[in-house]
Every structure is written in C-alpha cells, then in structure tokens.
Design an enzyme around this catalytic site. Structure first.
Site, short mmCIF file in Angstrom:
data_model
loop_
_atom_site.label_atom_id
_atom_site.label_comp_id
_atom_site.label_asym_id
_atom_site.label_seq_id
_atom_site.Cartn_x
_atom_site.Cartn_y
_atom_site.Cartn_z
N ASN A 5 0.84 -1.19 0.00
CA ASN A 5 0.00 0.00 0.00
C ASN A 5 0.88 1.25 0.00
OD1 ASN A 5 0.57 -0.80 2.76
ND2 ASN A 5 -1.05 0.54 3.50
N ILE A 6 0.39 2.27 -0.70
CA ILE A 6 1.12 3.52 -0.85
C ILE A 6 0.13 4.65 -0.54
CG2 ILE A 6 2.42 5.00 -2.43
CD1 ILE A 6 2.89 2.34 -4.10
N GLU A 7 0.39 5.35 0.56
CA GLU A 7 -0.52 6.41 0.98
C GLU A 7 -0.10 7.77 0.43
OE1 GLU A 7 -1.90 4.41 5.21
OE2 GLU A 7 -0.62 6.17 5.26
N ALA B 150 -1.08 12.17 1.17
CA ALA B 150 -1.76 13.13 2.04
C ALA B 150 -3.18 13.42 1.54
CB ALA B 150 -0.96 14.43 2.13
N TYR C 299 -5.92 11.54 0.64
CA TYR C 299 -6.25 10.14 0.83
C TYR C 299 -6.78 9.40 -0.40
CZ TYR C 299 -5.52 10.94 5.84
OH TYR C 299 -4.99 11.25 7.06
N CYS D 115 -4.07 0.61 -2.61
CA CYS D 115 -3.91 -0.58 -1.79
C CYS D 115 -2.88 -1.54 -2.40
CB CYS D 115 -5.24 -1.31 -1.67
SG CYS D 115 -6.54 -0.34 -0.88
N GLU E 112 -3.16 -4.73 -2.85
CA GLU E 112 -3.77 -5.69 -3.76
C GLU E 112 -3.90 -5.13 -5.17
OE1 GLU E 112 -4.62 -4.62 -0.71
OE2 GLU E 112 -6.23 -5.87 0.11
N CYS F 174 -10.17 -4.37 0.78
CA CYS F 174 -11.27 -3.40 0.83
C CYS F 174 -12.24 -3.67 -0.32
CB CYS F 174 -10.71 -1.97 0.75
SG CYS F 174 -10.16 -1.47 -0.90
N CYS G 253 -10.85 -3.02 -3.89
CA CYS G 253 -9.96 -4.10 -4.35
C CYS G 253 -10.77 -5.34 -4.74
CB CYS G 253 -8.94 -4.45 -3.29
SG CYS G 253 -7.68 -3.18 -3.08
#
Length: 166
Positions: free
Chosen positions: A71-73, A75, A77, A82, A84, A119, A122
């Site tokens: 997963n790569i977040e 700022a 959002y 995700c 997957e 989620c 995904c």
C-alpha cells in the site's frame, strides 16, 4: 490430482490445496506458503506515514509469475492505493490476465499481523479479472493463513455481464 483436498475459508491442509479455476488448477501447500511469505515481506515496502497500517500482497498469475504490491498512501487520501490493486495493476500492465491466487498480509506498523481482508474497491477490481471461486489467502505468516473465495468476500458482484444487453 489424487490426494488434493478442497478447502474453504479458514481450513489448513497438509500436502495440496485445491485452487479451483475453470481448468481446475491445483497449487501445492508450498506454493501457497510462498505467496503468503512474499505478501508478508512486501509489507516492509509499504509507504504509510498517515495510517501506519502496512499491507503487502502477492498475486500468482497463471503464467507462474508472481506480482507483488504494497500500500502507498498520500496526504490526499483518495490518491492512495492498496497493496492488492498495486499487484493487480502491475500484472495487467505486463500482460497477465488470468490468476491463480492472491495472498494478503497486513497489520499495524508496530503490531502483530492480522487476517487482513481486501477493501471493497480491491474486491471489485479483482472481480473484473477473476472467477467467483478465485482463492484469496489472508496471511499472518506463511503457515498461518485463512482461505476465502472471491465470491465469499464479494457476493452478488457487479461485473461486465451486468452491462451487456440481452
């Protein structure tokens, strides 16, 4: 294949795990352990400065190639992605369109791993490329995992068939 054992979510087997696709592929217990181990390892690459919840994924293509993701977040959002879908999009962008299994490992940055289900977004993304009986392994380790089918995680899925005219 003689000796193969069908499993449902939460069951563990010794020897073989039946991974049902249209061609009735069978994965060995070692192959399942391998993708679970890769999913756990991919957590280390996650970029999670906001949630501190790291997820790794390993997707086994019919070709035998494994595609990994974390997963790569962001700022902002909604820009986050995700693990997957990272693995799925890598696979599709490289020409893979059929898959044997997915393993997911997740949990807090400084906590124990959890059985981390994908989620809804995904689940929908995998529905586009995978049959209802596609196996998804939720792993805490290479030996501690639960097996679910996509149809268990996304019942009454919406797909391309819903868009076709009769």
């Amino acid at each position: 294949m003689a000796g193969a054992k069908a499993v449902r979510g939460g069951d563990h087997t010794a020897g073989h795990v039946r991974v049902m696709r249209q061609e009735e592929e069978i994965m060995t217990e070692q192959e399942v352990r391998d993708i679970c181990r890769l999913a756990v390892r991919m957590r280390e690459r996650a970029y999670t400065p906001y949630s501190h919840f790291r997820v790794g994924a390993a997707l086994l293509g019919v070709s035998g190639r494994v595609y990994t993701g974390c997963n790569i977040e962001n700022a902002s959002y909604p820009v986050s992605v995700c693990a997957e879908r990272t693995a799925l999009f890598k696979a599709v962008s490289e020409g893979e369109r059929e898959f044997q299994a997915l393993a997911i490992a997740g949990g807090p940055e400084r906590g124990a791993l959890q059985y981390c289900a994908p989620c809804g977004v995904c689940r929908q993304a995998f529905q586009e490329f995978c049959p209802p009986h596609f196996p998804i392994y939720l792993a805490k380790s290479e030996t501690d995992f639960r097996r679910y089918e996509l149809q268990e995680l996304l019942p009454e899925a919406f797909g391309g068939g819903n868009l076709r005219e009769n």
